[in-house]
Write a protein that holds these residues in place. Structure first.
Motif, PDB file in Angstrom:
ATOM      1  N   LEU A 264      14.926  -4.104   7.358  1.00 27.33           N
ATOM      2  CA  LEU A 264      13.609  -4.519   6.874  1.00 27.33           C
ATOM      3  C   LEU A 264      13.305  -3.810   5.764  1.00 27.33           C
ATOM      4  CD1 LEU A 264      11.236  -4.828  10.065  1.00 27.33           C
ATOM      5  CD2 LEU A 264      12.692  -6.588   9.208  1.00 27.33           C
ATOM      6  N   CYS A 265      12.645  -4.796   4.529  1.00 27.95           N
ATOM      7  CA  CYS A 265      12.158  -3.993   3.426  1.00 27.95           C
ATOM      8  C   CYS A 265      10.556  -4.469   3.382  1.00 27.95           C
ATOM      9  CB  CYS A 265      12.731  -4.520   2.420  1.00 27.95           C
ATOM     10  SG  CYS A 265      12.241  -4.128   0.767  1.00 27.95           S
TER      11      CYS A 265
ATOM     12  N   ARG B 179       4.409   1.963  -1.705  1.00 28.53           N
ATOM     13  CA  ARG B 179       5.753   2.186  -1.132  1.00 28.53           C
ATOM     14  C   ARG B 179       6.418   1.186  -0.738  1.00 28.53           C
ATOM     15  NH1 ARG B 179       3.889   6.893   3.328  1.00 28.53           N
ATOM     16  NH2 ARG B 179       3.122   8.352   1.763  1.00 28.53           N
ATOM     17  N   VAL B 180       7.694   1.246  -0.909  1.00 25.00           N
ATOM     18  CA  VAL B 180       8.641   0.306  -0.447  1.00 25.00           C
ATOM     19  C   VAL B 180       9.625   0.760   0.642  1.00 25.00           C
ATOM     20  CG1 VAL B 180      10.796  -1.113  -0.785  1.00 25.00           C
ATOM     21  CG2 VAL B 180       8.910  -0.923  -2.721  1.00 25.00           C
ATOM     22  N   LEU B 181       9.365   0.376   1.969  1.00 31.40           N
ATOM     23  CA  LEU B 181      10.206   1.189   3.154  1.00 31.40           C
ATOM     24  C   LEU B 181      11.425   0.267   3.399  1.00 31.40           C
ATOM     25  CD1 LEU B 181       7.167   2.151   5.464  1.00 31.40           C
ATOM     26  CD2 LEU B 181       8.056   3.271   3.408  1.00 31.40           C
TER      27      LEU B 181
ATOM     28  N   LYS C 112      14.714   4.708   4.352  1.00 31.72           N
ATOM     29  CA  LYS C 112      14.625   5.186   3.105  1.00 31.72           C
ATOM     30  C   LYS C 112      13.097   4.929   2.345  1.00 31.72           C
ATOM     31  CE  LYS C 112      19.156   5.491   0.874  1.00 31.72           C
ATOM     32  NZ  LYS C 112      19.934   5.011  -0.200  1.00 31.72           N
ATOM     33  N   LYS C 113      12.527   5.990   1.666  1.00 34.26           N
ATOM     34  CA  LYS C 113      11.265   5.463   1.009  1.00 34.26           C
ATOM     35  C   LYS C 113      11.357   5.428  -0.373  1.00 34.26           C
ATOM     36  CE  LYS C 113       8.243   7.430   4.633  1.00 34.26           C
ATOM     37  NZ  LYS C 113       7.074   8.476   4.771  1.00 34.26           N
ATOM     38  N   TYR C 114      10.649   4.356  -0.852  1.00 37.49           N
ATOM     39  CA  TYR C 114      10.901   4.280  -2.455  1.00 37.49           C
ATOM     40  C   TYR C 114       9.415   4.278  -3.008  1.00 37.49           C
ATOM     41  CZ  TYR C 114      15.473   2.651  -1.457  1.00 37.49           C
ATOM     42  OH  TYR C 114      16.768   2.497  -1.185  1.00 37.49           O
TER      43      TYR C 114
END
Length: 344
Positions: free
Chosen positions: A308-309, A316-318, A329-331
């Motif tokens: 999932l995005c 934040r983008v997870l 990942k976390k962005y």
């Protein structure tokens, strides 16, 4: 509503003393353009427009007029979340620069794959226009008939069974005045051109009856019964539609609802900072995903349904594993809030 029906049926008229709207048998109905953004609010930029359905595509037809004393350039358009997921299928194409006193017409093809949020009224659209001067916002109403899909026919037995299954509480009755005295054949042809499909036609107690279906772009069917009495210009009709399955998401305000790639599951995100995975046919909540510190505005599944995005107000983008629920990942790449995320 009465106004929407008047727009849909063209030279049928619900307004006392009005002349109706002309209709060509070779064309679908297209409302006249109206001013969406006045020059006073747009710092010299005026935008007029309408919506049409052409070649089975929804089209936003607009005129851009520069009433300022300086040229305008870098025009762009964005549509906010809306009830039917309407979103541009391509960038806005407007001649640049747009010189003072110049008017440029353009067409923007739209699709219905964007993020969904219920609007009030249902067909309201919030639009942002940007140029080199500023960003401007306006609302416009999309005529409901542009959401009528071409593949809306239903076989006779399915129609009868569905009509009988729908409770009377889901039925809406209305009347229209046939001011142009259209024959039932003309009426049937006119509705067909606007993706209202006749399933069967019969006569009951000296009344001509048309039974028809409409399919909206979101897959919802509307069943129609029209009753026409010879010599009487009043046409009575009934509309029925099934109430779709509802289930309590318990996520506060729902910000996004999306099906996965094969359509067997759906994802919801909400103001409670969670994402939920559902089996919609059974209203079963399969899994809840956490990790955002503020409300989640959008979520997408990967093409193999393994990831999932998501993104939201926390900027934040997870990137999340579907099976385990772990954050892979976390962005933190965006300086502002982003409300749309998608896998390539």
């Amino acid at each position: 509503t009465g106004n929407e029906l008047d727009d849909l049926f063209g030279d049928f008229n619900l307004q006392t003393g009005g002349s109706g709207i002309s209709f060509s048998g070779n064309n679908v109905f297209v409302p006249p353009k109206e001013v969406w953004l006045s020059a006073a609010k747009g710092k010299g930029l005026e935008v007029s427009g309408t919506f049409a359905r052409r070649s089975n595509q929804i089209v936003m037809e607009m005129d851009f007029t520069n009433k300022a004393l300086q040229p305008m350039n870098d025009l762009a358009l964005q549509i906010n979340r809306n009830s039917f997921g309407l979103t541009p299928a391509q960038p806005l194409q407007v001649t640049s620069p747009l010189f003072p006193n110049q008017t440029v017409p353009t067409q923007l093809i739209l699709n219905t794959t964007g993020p969904i949020m219920r609007m009030d009224p249902l067909t309201n659209l919030q639009v942002a226009i940007k140029n080199n001067i500023d960003i401007f916002y306006f609302n416009c109403i999309v005529p409901i008939h542009v959401y009528f899909a071409q593949d809306g026919e239903m076989d006779k037995m399915t129609f009868v069974q569905t009509w009988q299954e729908i409770p009377e509480g889901n039925e809406v009755k209305h009347q229209l005045q046939n001011l142009s005295n259209l024959s039932i054949d003309d009426l049937q042809n006119k509705l067909r051109l606007n993706n209202i499909h006749t399933i069967t036609r019969t006569t009951i107690e000296q009344k001509e009856m048309l039974y028809q279906t409409i399919k909206l772009t979101n897959g919802i069917f509307i069943l129609v019964e029209l009753r026409i009495t010879p010599g009487n210009r009043t046409i009575s009709f009934s509309l029925k539609t099934k109430l779709e399955r509802k289930f309590p998401a318990a996520q506060g305000a729902i910000r996004c609802v999306r099906y996965n790639i094969d359509g067997n599951y759906c994802l919801t995100s909400g103001s409670d900072r969670t994402i939920k995975l559902w089996k919609p046919d059974s209203s079963l909540a399969i899994k809840t995903y956490t990790g955002h510190s503020q409300e989640v505005l959008d979520v997408h599944s990967s093409f193999d349904n393994s990831r999932l995005c998501s993104g939201g107000v926390d900027k934040r983008v997870l990137y999340i594993d579907v099976m385990t629920g772990k954050i892979v990942k976390k962005y933190q790449a965006h300086a502002g809030i982003k409300d749309f995320y998608i896998f390539n």
